[in-house]
Design a protein around this motif. Structure first.
Motif, short mmCIF file in Angstrom:
data_model
loop_
_atom_site.label_atom_id
_atom_site.label_comp_id
_atom_site.label_asym_id
_atom_site.label_seq_id
_atom_site.Cartn_x
_atom_site.Cartn_y
_atom_site.Cartn_z
N MET A 86 0.82 -1.20 0.00
CA MET A 86 0.00 0.00 0.00
C MET A 86 0.86 1.26 0.00
SD MET A 86 -3.23 -0.47 -0.28
CE MET A 86 -4.49 -1.69 -0.10
N VAL A 87 1.92 1.24 0.82
CA VAL A 87 2.81 2.40 0.88
C VAL A 87 3.49 2.62 -0.47
CG1 VAL A 87 4.85 3.36 1.98
CG2 VAL A 87 3.19 2.10 3.35
N ALA A 88 3.91 1.51 -1.12
CA ALA A 88 4.56 1.62 -2.42
C ALA A 88 3.60 2.19 -3.46
CB ALA A 88 5.07 0.25 -2.86
N LEU A 89 2.35 1.74 -3.45
CA LEU A 89 1.37 2.25 -4.39
C LEU A 89 1.13 3.74 -4.20
CD1 LEU A 89 -1.30 -0.61 -4.41
CD2 LEU A 89 0.31 -0.04 -6.23
N ALA A 90 1.15 4.19 -2.95
CA ALA A 90 0.87 5.59 -2.67
C ALA A 90 1.93 6.51 -3.26
CB ALA A 90 0.78 5.80 -1.15
N HIS A 91 3.15 5.99 -3.46
CA HIS A 91 4.23 6.82 -3.97
C HIS A 91 4.39 6.69 -5.49
CE1 HIS A 91 5.26 6.84 0.32
NE2 HIS A 91 5.92 7.96 0.06
N MET A 92 3.55 5.88 -6.14
CA MET A 92 3.63 5.75 -7.59
C MET A 92 2.92 6.90 -8.27
SD MET A 92 3.00 1.68 -8.29
CE MET A 92 4.13 0.43 -7.70
N SER A 93 3.36 7.23 -9.48
CA SER A 93 2.71 8.29 -10.24
C SER A 93 1.36 7.81 -10.75
CB SER A 93 3.58 8.70 -11.42
OG SER A 93 3.66 7.64 -12.38
N ARG A 94 0.52 8.74 -11.15
CA ARG A 94 -0.80 8.39 -11.67
C ARG A 94 -0.66 7.55 -12.95
NH1 ARG A 94 -5.31 11.21 -9.96
NH2 ARG A 94 -6.22 11.09 -12.05
N ASN A 95 0.30 7.89 -13.80
CA ASN A 95 0.50 7.12 -15.02
C ASN A 95 0.92 5.68 -14.72
OD1 ASN A 95 -0.26 8.79 -17.11
ND2 ASN A 95 1.76 9.69 -17.38
N THR A 96 1.78 5.50 -13.71
CA THR A 96 2.20 4.16 -13.35
C THR A 96 1.02 3.34 -12.82
OG1 THR A 96 4.42 4.96 -12.79
CG2 THR A 96 3.77 2.82 -11.91
N LEU A 97 0.22 3.96 -11.97
CA LEU A 97 -0.97 3.27 -11.46
C LEU A 97 -1.95 2.95 -12.59
CD1 LEU A 97 -1.58 5.32 -8.18
CD2 LEU A 97 -0.76 2.96 -8.34
N GLY A 98 -2.09 3.90 -13.52
CA GLY A 98 -2.97 3.67 -14.66
C GLY A 98 -2.49 2.52 -15.52
N ALA A 99 -1.16 2.43 -15.71
CA ALA A 99 -0.59 1.33 -16.50
C ALA A 99 -0.83 -0.01 -15.81
CB ALA A 99 0.90 1.57 -16.72
N ILE A 100 -0.63 -0.06 -14.49
CA ILE A 100 -0.87 -1.29 -13.74
C ILE A 100 -2.34 -1.70 -13.84
CG2 ILE A 100 -0.91 -2.30 -11.42
CD1 ILE A 100 1.52 -0.56 -10.75
N ALA A 101 -3.24 -0.72 -13.73
CA ALA A 101 -4.67 -1.02 -13.83
C ALA A 101 -5.03 -1.54 -15.22
CB ALA A 101 -5.48 0.24 -13.51
N ALA A 102 -4.42 -0.97 -16.27
CA ALA A 102 -4.72 -1.41 -17.64
C ALA A 102 -4.29 -2.85 -17.86
CB ALA A 102 -4.02 -0.48 -18.65
N VAL A 103 -3.09 -3.21 -17.42
CA VAL A 103 -2.60 -4.57 -17.58
C VAL A 103 -3.45 -5.54 -16.74
CG1 VAL A 103 -0.65 -6.12 -17.20
CG2 VAL A 103 -0.26 -3.83 -18.13
N THR A 104 -3.82 -5.11 -15.53
CA THR A 104 -4.67 -5.95 -14.68
C THR A 104 -6.03 -6.19 -15.33
OG1 THR A 104 -3.59 -5.05 -12.71
CG2 THR A 104 -5.67 -6.21 -12.38
#
Length: 321
Positions: free
Chosen positions: A1-19
């Motif tokens: 959770m802590v690692a996710l909080a420090h990721m950029s919006r684009n990185t989170l968006g990319a992870i969500a797209a692949v998921t």
């Protein structure tokens, strides 16, 4: 959770797209695996119950969003739901009789259809290069379909019709995207599945029309049967995968730039090839590979051009009404 909080919006968006692509692929493979034992409407009916539960008790509380079944966009949401029902019916009828890679590959003409429909219905603009990409994508579809050839099957048209329904749905989504939350959209979709599939079960769930239409429609008209306990994990997989795919694709476009997220949706194609080979032993033909390369290449080109256009200071597209 802590690692996710420090990721950029684009990185989170990319992870969500692949998921999301992984969820779609798992759902497709599981439905194909179960297609010999259950009716498609029954599977989609039970899947919708599980997906609704996931939306109400997991996704909505997590997002802390208020769900509303009333509002000025109610009619549009119902039409979107019906289009999604049609898209799923045609797509999964295709998956039941075709290799997963072929079905998914043909379906990926959808982004190019969205481009064409956005120009016609939303007043967006497209230059000759983008229209050329649409033409190349269509050539790819024709190579995969092989009309008039020995390898042509009428089932090849099913994912093509599914793509058209899905493209219309997404054009409608663009028009109402600022007025309705993603969770509400997902709930409407699953409620529509629940009602329509339930009605289909009442109409021909007893199997009185089983055998009509041959192999192509056997998956649709097969009698509903009571699942045994060993089937429960499979139904849980398709229900959770459906809710997850809808949620993560919405999150991907909410968090990340569209020019980054859109190409990652094509990850579903190699995943489809992998599941098809490993689980069902379906190796794509040469025609399928060539067609998929043309379709995906044309789609990625459109995404690239969209990225360049979005960065142009002179671009002021009309707002959808």
């Amino acid at each position: 959770m802590v690692a996710l909080a420090h990721m950029s919006r684009n990185t989170l968006g990319a992870i969500a797209a692949v998921t999301s692509s992984l969820c779609f692929s798992v759902n497709d493979a599981t439905v194909k695996f179960m297609s010999g034992d259950f009716s498609l409407p029954q599977m989609m009916f039970l899947r919708s119950i599980i997906a609704i539960a996931v939306i109400l008790f997991v996704l909505a509380p997590f997002e802390r969003q208020k769900l509303s079944l009333h509002g000025s966009r109610q009619g549009v949401l119902i039409v979107r739901g019906l289009l999604m029902v049609l898209a799923n019916l045609f797509f999964f009828l295709g998956i039941a009789v075709l290799p997963i890679a072929d079905t998914v590959g043909i379906f990926f003409i959808c982004p190019l259809m969205i481009l064409a429909m956005s120009v016609v219905f939303l007043g967006e603009t497209a230059g000759p290069r983008r229209w050329s990409a649409v033409g190349i994508g269509l050539i790819g579809v024709l190579i995969m379909l092989r009309p008039g050839g020995e390898g042509f099957q009428i089932a090849f048209l099913l994912p093509l019709i599914a793509a058209a329904c899905y493209a219309i749905l997404q054009v409608m989504t663009r028009a109402i995207g600022d007025a309705v939350t993603a969770t509400t959209m997902s709930l409407y979709l699953q409620l529509t599945f629940f009602v329509v599939m339930g009605a289909m079960g009442i109409a021909f769930g007893a199997g009185q029309y089983d055998g009509l239409g041959g192999e192509l429609f056997a998956f649709l008209l097969r009698p509903w049967v009571w699942p045994v306990m060993s089937d429960l994990p499979l139904f849980l997989i398709i229900g959770i995968a459906t809710a997850g795919s809808n949620y993560f694709v919405s999150q991907a476009y909410r968090l990340g730039e569209a020019s980054l997220v859109a190409p990652l949706e094509y990850v579903a194609l190699p995943m489809g090839v992998m599941f098809g080979v490993v689980i069902f032993g379906d190796w794509p033909s040469v025609n399928s590979w060539v067609g998929m390369i043309l379709i995906v290449g044309a789609g990625l080109f459109v995404v690239w051009r969209e990225s360049l256009a979005a960065q142009s200071p002179d671009r002021h597209p009309p707002r959808p009404q």
